[in-house]
Write an enzyme that holds these catalytic residues in place. Structure first.
Site, PDB file in Angstrom:
ATOM      1  CG  ASP A 171     -28.608   4.474   0.704  1.00  0.00           C
ATOM      2  OD1 ASP A 171     -28.360   3.372   1.248  1.00  0.00           O
ATOM      3  OD2 ASP A 171     -29.658   4.714   0.099  1.00  0.00           O
ATOM      4  CG  ASP A 224     -11.814   4.030  -4.539  1.00  0.00           C
ATOM      5  OD1 ASP A 224     -10.753   4.594  -4.244  1.00  0.00           O
ATOM      6  OD2 ASP A 224     -12.027   2.822  -4.329  1.00  0.00           O
ATOM      7  CB  SER A 281      -0.910   0.018   1.230  1.00  0.00           C
ATOM      8  OG  SER A 281      -1.605   1.262   1.257  1.00  0.00           O
ATOM      9  N   GLY A 318      -2.831   6.525 -12.868  1.00  0.00           N
ATOM     10  CA  GLY A 318      -3.527   6.057 -11.674  1.00  0.00           C
ATOM     11  C   GLY A 318      -3.126   6.768 -10.397  1.00  0.00           C
ATOM     12  CB  ALA A 322     -11.483   0.210  -9.711  1.00  0.00           C
ATOM     13  CB  SER A 371      -2.669   4.539   2.047  1.00  0.00           C
ATOM     14  OG  SER A 371      -3.539   4.226   0.992  1.00  0.00           O
ATOM     15  CE  LYS A 404     -11.232  -0.670  -2.061  1.00  0.00           C
ATOM     16  NZ  LYS A 404     -11.042   0.055  -3.316  1.00  0.00           N
TER      17      LYS A 404
HETATM   18  P1  NAP Z   1     -11.416  -6.181  -9.143  1.00  0.00           P
HETATM   19  O1  NAP Z   1     -12.658  -5.800  -8.433  1.00  0.00           O
HETATM   20  O2  NAP Z   1     -10.739  -7.464  -8.821  1.00  0.00           O
HETATM   21  O3  NAP Z   1     -11.767  -6.145 -10.735  1.00  0.00           O
HETATM   22  C1  NAP Z   1     -10.791  -6.567 -11.672  1.00  0.00           C
HETATM   23  C2  NAP Z   1     -11.289  -6.264 -13.093  1.00  0.00           C
HETATM   24  O4  NAP Z   1     -10.250  -6.631 -14.019  1.00  0.00           O
HETATM   25  C3  NAP Z   1     -12.523  -7.069 -13.513  1.00  0.00           C
HETATM   26  O5  NAP Z   1     -13.268  -6.320 -14.412  1.00  0.00           O
HETATM   27  C4  NAP Z   1     -11.896  -8.299 -14.207  1.00  0.00           C
HETATM   28  O6  NAP Z   1     -12.744  -8.896 -15.177  1.00  0.00           O
HETATM   29  C5  NAP Z   1     -10.723  -7.669 -14.917  1.00  0.00           C
HETATM   30  N1  NAP Z   1      -9.659  -8.630 -15.146  1.00  0.00           N
HETATM   31  C6  NAP Z   1      -8.821  -9.168 -14.224  1.00  0.00           C
HETATM   32  N2  NAP Z   1      -7.969 -10.036 -14.827  1.00  0.00           N
HETATM   33  C7  NAP Z   1      -8.297 -10.045 -16.149  1.00  0.00           C
HETATM   34  C8  NAP Z   1      -7.798 -10.739 -17.292  1.00  0.00           C
HETATM   35  N3  NAP Z   1      -6.767 -11.606 -17.183  1.00  0.00           N
HETATM   36  N4  NAP Z   1      -8.351 -10.512 -18.496  1.00  0.00           N
HETATM   37  C9  NAP Z   1      -9.379  -9.629 -18.623  1.00  0.00           C
HETATM   38  N5  NAP Z   1      -9.913  -8.942 -17.573  1.00  0.00           N
HETATM   39  C10 NAP Z   1      -9.372  -9.153 -16.358  1.00  0.00           C
HETATM   40  O7  NAP Z   1     -10.277  -5.062  -8.968  1.00  0.00           O
HETATM   41  P2  NAP Z   1     -10.501  -3.493  -8.733  1.00  0.00           P
HETATM   42  O8  NAP Z   1     -10.463  -3.205  -7.274  1.00  0.00           O
HETATM   43  O9  NAP Z   1     -11.670  -3.068  -9.531  1.00  0.00           O
HETATM   44  O10 NAP Z   1      -9.133  -2.900  -9.339  1.00  0.00           O
HETATM   45  C11 NAP Z   1      -8.931  -2.818 -10.746  1.00  0.00           C
HETATM   46  C12 NAP Z   1      -7.689  -1.979 -11.028  1.00  0.00           C
HETATM   47  O11 NAP Z   1      -7.908  -0.628 -10.612  1.00  0.00           O
HETATM   48  C13 NAP Z   1      -6.437  -2.454 -10.310  1.00  0.00           C
HETATM   49  O12 NAP Z   1      -5.337  -2.318 -11.172  1.00  0.00           O
HETATM   50  C14 NAP Z   1      -6.305  -1.491  -9.143  1.00  0.00           C
HETATM   51  O13 NAP Z   1      -4.967  -1.320  -8.723  1.00  0.00           O
HETATM   52  C15 NAP Z   1      -6.830  -0.204  -9.775  1.00  0.00           C
HETATM   53  N6  NAP Z   1      -7.333   0.766  -8.789  1.00  0.00           N
HETATM   54  C16 NAP Z   1      -6.721   1.970  -8.754  1.00  0.00           C
HETATM   55  C17 NAP Z   1      -7.149   2.914  -7.851  1.00  0.00           C
HETATM   56  C18 NAP Z   1      -6.455   4.245  -7.825  1.00  0.00           C
HETATM   57  O14 NAP Z   1      -6.652   5.012  -6.866  1.00  0.00           O
HETATM   58  N7  NAP Z   1      -5.693   4.589  -8.841  1.00  0.00           N
HETATM   59  C19 NAP Z   1      -8.214   2.658  -6.969  1.00  0.00           C
HETATM   60  C20 NAP Z   1      -8.831   1.395  -7.041  1.00  0.00           C
HETATM   61  C21 NAP Z   1      -8.362   0.447  -7.957  1.00  0.00           C
HETATM   62  P3  NAP Z   1     -13.933  -9.939 -14.738  1.00  0.00           P
HETATM   63  O15 NAP Z   1     -15.041  -9.082 -14.168  1.00  0.00           O
HETATM   64  O16 NAP Z   1     -14.298 -10.594 -15.998  1.00  0.00           O
HETATM   65  O17 NAP Z   1     -13.318 -10.851 -13.709  1.00  0.00           O
END
Ligand code: NAP
Length: 272
Positions: free
Chosen positions: A82, A107, A18, A238, A133, A20, A70
């Site tokens: 809500d 977020d 992290s 990001g 996300a 943070s 989360k």
């Molecule tokens: P998550 O809930 O696990 O969702 C992952 C997403 O990626 C899903 O849509 C999943 O598809 C897809 N995915 C994963 N592996 C894949 C693959 N091999 N091929 C195709 N699609 C794939 O994760 P999240 O929390 O949403 O995070 C997603 C990203 O956002 C991460 O990189 C995280 O670090 C980033 N993030 C950044 C911030 C920031 O502040 N910059 C904040 C939050 C998250 P399926 O639905 O089909 O499984």
């Protein structure tokens, strides 16, 4: 006797990666606030005990919550905004004035901060991903009256469900589909993240004024952003959202807005 400082922290499993603590402690130091921001490893079966213990710790100002808590954390705190019904996940827990614990999600605000000045009303948007996300992104987009939203995801049914849930008009396409034209492209999937496959998309359908926004922040310069830059498109990385979501949480924990004029210095620190 050592004085115990007020503190906040980030919890998750794993947690060592992290960023943070770097962000919050940087702002605490800049503002001269005598407080601390730590990280604490909490496994799924330890979450209830963690919340119960911190509830009685008057120095604890709250915590940020990351994977995998989360959703589960919503069962332990109140939800005055809500959030359960809207974004569907919490990433920040803090105290109300009477000492109760409440949860919120920073977020969506963090995602929106870097594009707040872009006139997106009526403009088409593409979101790649349909996980946690993406939900925060789609919630923010649903509040700013964008045009058509295309969600591209490996699991296309999840993408269709999110369009309905957030009342967005648009389409859900399978991962690998050609991109339609759009003013904003957001990668909210895990693709491009260190240890994951690269996100490979053909950006040629995007107009010259399109913005490409990658939520992935490890690495900061993803292949997607490099490809967008090579096409002369505006890019947002990001780290911008990471700082944006932390800024909202910081004010909740410590009662002051962070000094965002030091962002360049903070970015350098995050890169080391
Ligand atoms: P998550 O809930 O696990 O969702 C992952 C997403 O990626 C899903 O849509 C999943 O598809 C897809 N995915 C994963 N592996 C894949 C693959 N091999 N091929 C195709 N699609 C794939 O994760 P999240 O929390 O949403 O995070 C997603 C990203 O956002 C991460 O990189 C995280 O670090 C980033 N993030 C950044 C911030 C920031 O502040 N910059 C904040 C939050 C998250 P399926 O639905 O089909 O499984």
């Amino acid at each position: 006797m050592t004085e115990t400082l007020p503190y906040a922290e980030v919890i998750g499993d794993p947690i060592a990666h992290s960023k943070s603590p770097i962000i919050h402690n940087f702002w605490l130091e800049k503002l001269g606030i005598k407080a601390d921001y730590k990280m604490f490893h909490v496994k799924p079966d330890e979450l209830a005990d963690y919340i119960a213990n911190r509830r009685d710790d008057s120095n604890w100002q709250g915590c940020n919550v990351t994977i995998p808590h989360k959703l589960a954390v919503m069962d332990h705190v109140s939800d005055p905004g809500d959030v359960r019904a809207s974004i569907g996940a919490m990433n920040t827990i803090a105290r109300t004035e009477n000492g109760d614990l409440f949860g919120t999600n920073t977020d969506a605000g963090g995602f929106f901060a870097p594009i707040a000045d872009v006139p997106l009303s009526g403009q088409d948007v593409i979101v790649i991903g349909a996980g946690g996300a993406a939900q925060a992104v789609l919630f923010a987009l649903s509040r700013i009256d964008v045009g058509s939203v295309t969600i591209i995801n490996r699991n296309v049914l999840k993408a269709s469900a999110l369009l309905m849930r957030f009342g967005l008009k648009g389409q859900a396409l399978e991962h690998g589909s050609a991109l339609p034209p759009a003013r904003l492209l957001v990668n909210a999937s895990a693709l491009g993240m260190k240890g994951q496959d690269e996100l490979v998309v053909d950006l040629s359908s995007l107009p010259d004024d399109a913005i490409v926004y990658d939520l992935v922040y490890v690495p900061i310069k993803t292949q997607l952003l490099k490809a967008a830059k090579a096409r002369g498109l505006e890019t947002i990385d990001g780290v911008s959202m990471l700082i944006g979501q932390a800024a909202v949480a910081f004010e909740i924990f410590f009662g002051q807005a962070p000094p965002l004029e030091h962002d360049e210095e903070l970015r350098k620190l995050l890169l080391t």
